[in-house]
Design an enzyme around this catalytic site. Structure first.
Site, PDB file in Angstrom:
ATOM      1  N   MET A   1       0.841  -1.190   0.000  1.00 13.42           N
ATOM      2  CA  MET A   1       0.000   0.000   0.000  1.00 13.42           C
ATOM      3  C   MET A   1       0.874   1.238   0.000  1.00 13.42           C
ATOM      4  O   MET A   1       1.856   1.319   0.717  1.00 13.42           O
ATOM      5  CB  MET A   1      -0.883  -0.004   1.247  1.00 13.42           C
ATOM      6  CG  MET A   1      -1.794  -1.219   1.290  1.00 13.42           C
ATOM      7  SD  MET A   1      -2.439  -1.447   2.922  1.00 13.42           S
ATOM      8  CE  MET A   1      -3.777  -0.281   2.912  1.00 13.42           C
TER       9      MET A   1
ATOM     10  N   GLN B   1       4.771  -4.147  -6.343  1.00 14.97           N
ATOM     11  CA  GLN B   1       3.599  -3.812  -7.161  1.00 14.97           C
ATOM     12  C   GLN B   1       3.981  -2.677  -8.108  1.00 14.97           C
ATOM     13  O   GLN B   1       4.403  -1.613  -7.655  1.00 14.97           O
ATOM     14  CB  GLN B   1       2.432  -3.382  -6.266  1.00 14.97           C
ATOM     15  CG  GLN B   1       1.151  -3.188  -7.082  1.00 14.97           C
ATOM     16  CD  GLN B   1       0.007  -2.604  -6.296  1.00 14.97           C
ATOM     17  OE1 GLN B   1       0.132  -1.535  -5.707  1.00 14.97           O
ATOM     18  NE2 GLN B   1      -1.118  -3.293  -6.278  1.00 14.97           N
TER      19      GLN B   1
ATOM     20  N   HIS C   1      -0.214  -3.799 -11.235  1.00 16.10           N
ATOM     21  CA  HIS C   1      -1.365  -3.069 -10.681  1.00 16.10           C
ATOM     22  C   HIS C   1      -2.299  -2.674 -11.827  1.00 16.10           C
ATOM     23  O   HIS C   1      -2.060  -1.699 -12.538  1.00 16.10           O
ATOM     24  CB  HIS C   1      -0.872  -1.816  -9.954  1.00 16.10           C
ATOM     25  CG  HIS C   1      -1.873  -1.202  -9.019  1.00 16.10           C
ATOM     26  ND1 HIS C   1      -3.223  -1.495  -9.065  1.00 16.10           N
ATOM     27  CD2 HIS C   1      -1.729  -0.306  -8.010  1.00 16.10           C
ATOM     28  CE1 HIS C   1      -3.847  -0.800  -8.112  1.00 16.10           C
ATOM     29  NE2 HIS C   1      -2.965  -0.072  -7.462  1.00 16.10           N
TER      30      HIS C   1
ATOM     31  N   ALA D   1      -5.607  -2.230 -11.224  1.00 16.84           N
ATOM     32  CA  ALA D   1      -6.834  -1.947 -10.455  1.00 16.84           C
ATOM     33  C   ALA D   1      -6.972  -0.466 -10.143  1.00 16.84           C
ATOM     34  O   ALA D   1      -6.160   0.370 -10.555  1.00 16.84           O
ATOM     35  CB  ALA D   1      -6.800  -2.754  -9.152  1.00 16.84           C
TER      36      ALA D   1
ATOM     37  N   TYR E   1      -6.199   3.232 -12.211  1.00 17.74           N
ATOM     38  CA  TYR E   1      -4.924   3.666 -12.784  1.00 17.74           C
ATOM     39  C   TYR E   1      -4.844   3.239 -14.259  1.00 17.74           C
ATOM     40  O   TYR E   1      -5.817   2.741 -14.820  1.00 17.74           O
ATOM     41  CB  TYR E   1      -3.762   3.160 -11.919  1.00 17.74           C
ATOM     42  CG  TYR E   1      -3.897   3.681 -10.504  1.00 17.74           C
ATOM     43  CD1 TYR E   1      -3.921   5.063 -10.262  1.00 17.74           C
ATOM     44  CD2 TYR E   1      -4.100   2.833  -9.426  1.00 17.74           C
ATOM     45  CE1 TYR E   1      -4.110   5.564  -8.982  1.00 17.74           C
ATOM     46  CE2 TYR E   1      -4.293   3.337  -8.137  1.00 17.74           C
ATOM     47  CZ  TYR E   1      -4.296   4.704  -7.924  1.00 17.74           C
ATOM     48  OH  TYR E   1      -4.493   5.208  -6.665  1.00 17.74           O
TER      49      TYR E   1
ATOM     50  N   ARG F   1      -3.439  -7.513 -10.253  1.00 10.14           N
ATOM     51  CA  ARG F   1      -4.514  -7.022  -9.377  1.00 10.14           C
ATOM     52  C   ARG F   1      -5.610  -6.338 -10.207  1.00 10.14           C
ATOM     53  O   ARG F   1      -5.311  -5.484 -11.044  1.00 10.14           O
ATOM     54  CB  ARG F   1      -3.948  -6.028  -8.350  1.00 10.14           C
ATOM     55  CG  ARG F   1      -4.943  -5.769  -7.236  1.00 10.14           C
ATOM     56  CD  ARG F   1      -4.340  -5.041  -6.046  1.00 10.14           C
ATOM     57  NE  ARG F   1      -5.035  -5.473  -4.836  1.00 10.14           N
ATOM     58  CZ  ARG F   1      -5.285  -4.710  -3.780  1.00 10.14           C
ATOM     59  NH1 ARG F   1      -4.842  -3.474  -3.745  1.00 10.14           N
ATOM     60  NH2 ARG F   1      -5.942  -5.184  -2.738  1.00 10.14           N
TER      61      ARG F   1
ATOM     62  N   GLY G   1      -5.192  -5.187   4.040  1.00  9.75           N
ATOM     63  CA  GLY G   1      -4.509  -3.921   3.837  1.00  9.75           C
ATOM     64  C   GLY G   1      -4.417  -3.134   5.130  1.00  9.75           C
ATOM     65  O   GLY G   1      -3.436  -3.240   5.888  1.00  9.75           O
TER      66      GLY G   1
HETATM   67  C1  LIG Z   1      -3.401   4.225   2.673  1.00 14.86           C
HETATM   68  C2  LIG Z   1      -3.777   3.268   1.598  1.00 14.86           C
HETATM   69  C3  LIG Z   1      -2.895   3.048   0.553  1.00 14.86           C
HETATM   70  C4  LIG Z   1      -3.217   2.137  -0.455  1.00 14.86           C
HETATM   71  N1  LIG Z   1      -2.311   1.919  -1.441  1.00 14.86           N
HETATM   72  C5  LIG Z   1      -2.550   0.961  -2.365  1.00 14.86           C
HETATM   73  C6  LIG Z   1      -1.571   0.638  -3.333  1.00 14.86           C
HETATM   74  O1  LIG Z   1      -0.485   1.219  -3.369  1.00 14.86           O
HETATM   75  N2  LIG Z   1      -1.863  -0.344  -4.219  1.00 14.86           N
HETATM   76  C7  LIG Z   1      -3.058  -1.021  -4.205  1.00 14.86           C
HETATM   77  O2  LIG Z   1      -3.271  -1.924  -5.029  1.00 14.86           O
HETATM   78  N3  LIG Z   1      -4.004  -0.736  -3.294  1.00 14.86           N
HETATM   79  C8  LIG Z   1      -3.774   0.221  -2.371  1.00 14.86           C
HETATM   80  N4  LIG Z   1      -4.732   0.493  -1.427  1.00 14.86           N
HETATM   81  C9  LIG Z   1      -5.955  -0.349  -1.352  1.00 14.86           C
HETATM   82  C10 LIG Z   1      -5.687  -1.539  -0.413  1.00 14.86           C
HETATM   83  O3  LIG Z   1      -4.690  -2.367  -0.983  1.00 14.86           O
HETATM   84  C11 LIG Z   1      -6.942  -2.384  -0.165  1.00 14.86           C
HETATM   85  O4  LIG Z   1      -7.457  -2.822  -1.404  1.00 14.86           O
HETATM   86  C12 LIG Z   1      -8.008  -1.644   0.628  1.00 14.86           C
HETATM   87  O5  LIG Z   1      -7.454  -0.995   1.745  1.00 14.86           O
HETATM   88  C13 LIG Z   1      -9.103  -2.623   1.096  1.00 14.86           C
HETATM   89  O6  LIG Z   1      -8.542  -3.712   1.826  1.00 14.86           O
HETATM   90  P1  LIG Z   1      -8.509  -3.746   3.436  1.00 14.86           P
HETATM   91  O7  LIG Z   1      -9.942  -3.567   3.904  1.00 14.86           O
HETATM   92  O8  LIG Z   1      -7.943  -5.078   3.803  1.00 14.86           O
HETATM   93  O9  LIG Z   1      -7.668  -2.589   3.864  1.00 14.86           O
HETATM   94  C14 LIG Z   1      -4.452   1.435  -0.419  1.00 14.86           C
HETATM   95  C15 LIG Z   1      -5.348   1.675   0.627  1.00 14.86           C
HETATM   96  C16 LIG Z   1      -5.021   2.580   1.624  1.00 14.86           C
HETATM   97  C17 LIG Z   1      -6.004   2.784   2.755  1.00 14.86           C
END
Ligand SMILES: Cc1cc2nc3c(=O)[nH]c(=O)nc-3n(C[C@H](O)[C@H](O)[C@H](O)COP(=O)(O)O)c2cc1C
Length: 355
Positions: free
Chosen positions: A1, A75, A151, A153, A156, A203, A295
């Site tokens: 993330m 990623q 990535h 998803a 992007y 993803r 996440g």
């Molecule tokens: C602060 C933050 C940064 C994130 N950065 C990414 C990222 O870099 N790449 C990605 O695929 N998803 C990113 N996401 C989405 C998370 O990977 C995830 O899909 C989302 O938080 C839902 O899952 P969770 O409920 O387990 O957190 C991010 C989410 C948050 C909150």
């Protein structure tokens, strides 16, 4: 993330090594979304992987994870239209499949501004962007990662090609789902020329509206993508399809896709989006997915696997510390540790000092 703790220009920092090593008990760690080129950048202190300095910075991270007994994929991402001239080389416009702006706002030095209408990538230019992903994959190998996640998803560039709300092209990259999937397939092909396919994941997020994304027929688009990816023998498909009521769950009356995508893909399917331990057990028992990823719970709980196993309560996340430094471009490293590397573990409950 993405946690925006890299140096300006995207060089990973030592604190990122600490952060990932703290979480090395994961079955598999996946890095921040990491930019493949100067034109692919969102915020200025998100990490990149297009230069030697990036490779060397990431090497510190992968070494720390491996020393701690963990495994980490990188990623790789291009943000396409959801960037801004203030963050791109020579103040240029972001690129996209079509000249359709995301109707949302972004941070700029002049305060929040609408995303600009992007410049359309010509058919001839697309191969150059595919090559940027290939180079990032090569750099990932040299930086010591264990694999790559593409990535595709969350609105992007690859997702912008997949969905017809952002792709209105009339060449072989637009129109029918088979054409809109072509860009993803060319990138996957390029990455598996560098890595064994068993070390590559993709993803996808069929329901995510983030980035002003929509598709007139997500069932056809994403089942087509899953089936087309089947040929590569990839490590996994990482599907964002959240639990009911979460932001990334299907809208009312829209079907859940996981089970059909898992069948069409034929390999391991990881599911993600607001899962808890009981809901994760349920979704695996139901046959929708093989694995579940976490996440936000993991960013707030470095020892998440142990807590999930033992049923111990979880720390809640300090959402005001999700991103470090400042998206406009300065970093403040003493601030960056807060809400990043100072979450308490069961073994060291005294760390929590970031609220
Ligand atoms: C602060 C933050 C940064 C994130 N950065 C990414 C990222 O870099 N790449 C990605 O695929 N998803 C990113 N996401 C989405 C998370 O990977 C995830 O899909 C989302 O938080 C839902 O899952 P969770 O409920 O387990 O957190 C991010 C989410 C948050 C909150």
């Amino acid at each position: 993330m993405n946690r925006s703790r890299a140096e300006l220009g995207g060089i990973p920092t030592p604190i990122m090594a600490t952060y990932f090593a703290q979480r090395a008990s994961a079955g598999l760690l996946i890095s921040d979304a990491t930019h493949v080129s100067p034109m692919s950048v969102s915020s200025l202190n998100a990490p990149c992987l297009y230069s030697e300095a990036h490779v060397n910075g990431w090497r510190r991270v992968t070494d720390a994870v491996h020393r701690a007994g963990g495994r980490i994929f990188v990623q790789i991402r291009h943000v396409g239209r959801v960037s801004h001239p203030s963050r791109l080389p020579n103040g240029t416009l972001p690129i996209a499949p079509s000249s359709i702006a995301a109707l949302e706002e972004t941070f700029t030095p002049d305060g929040p501004q609408p995303f600009p209408t992007p410049r359309v990538l010509s058919t001839e230019e697309i191969g150059g962007v595919v090559d940027e992903f290939r180079l990032a994959a090569e750099h990932g190998l040299r930086a010591g990662f264990d694999g790559v996640e593409i990535h595709a998803a969350n609105g992007y560039l690859i997702d912008q090609f997949l969905r017809d709300g952002s792709n209105q092209r009339t060449d072989c990259y637009g129109g029918f789902a088979a054409n809109r999937v072509r860009f993803l397939l060319e990138i996957t092909e390029a990455v598996v020329e560098v890595w064994s396919a068993a070390r590559v994941g993709v993803r996808l997020s069929p329901h995510t509206a983030f980035g002003d994304m929509r598709d007139s027929d997500p069932v056809t688009t994403f089942l087509h993508a899953a089936a087309a990816l089947n040929r590569f023998g990839l490590a996994y498909l990482h599907l964002i399809e959240g639990v009911s009521g979460s932001e990334c769950a299907p809208q009312e009356n829209a079907p859940r896709l996981a089970r059909r995508m898992r069948t069409a893909f034929g390999g391991s399917l990881i599911i993600n989006g607001s899962y808890t331990r009981p809901l994760a057990d349920e979704v695996i028992a139901s046959g929708e997915a093989d694995l579940v990823s976490f996440g936000v719970p993991f960013l707030a709980n470095p020892d998440l696997p142990e807590r999930l196993r033992s049923g111990k309560p979880l720390n809640s996340a300090a959402t005001n510390r999700f991103y470090g430094g400042n998206v406009l471009g300065y970093t403040n490293h003493s601030e960056d540790a807060r809400g990043y590397t100072d979450y308490p573990t069961l073994g060291n409950p005294s760390l929590f000092n970031h609220l």
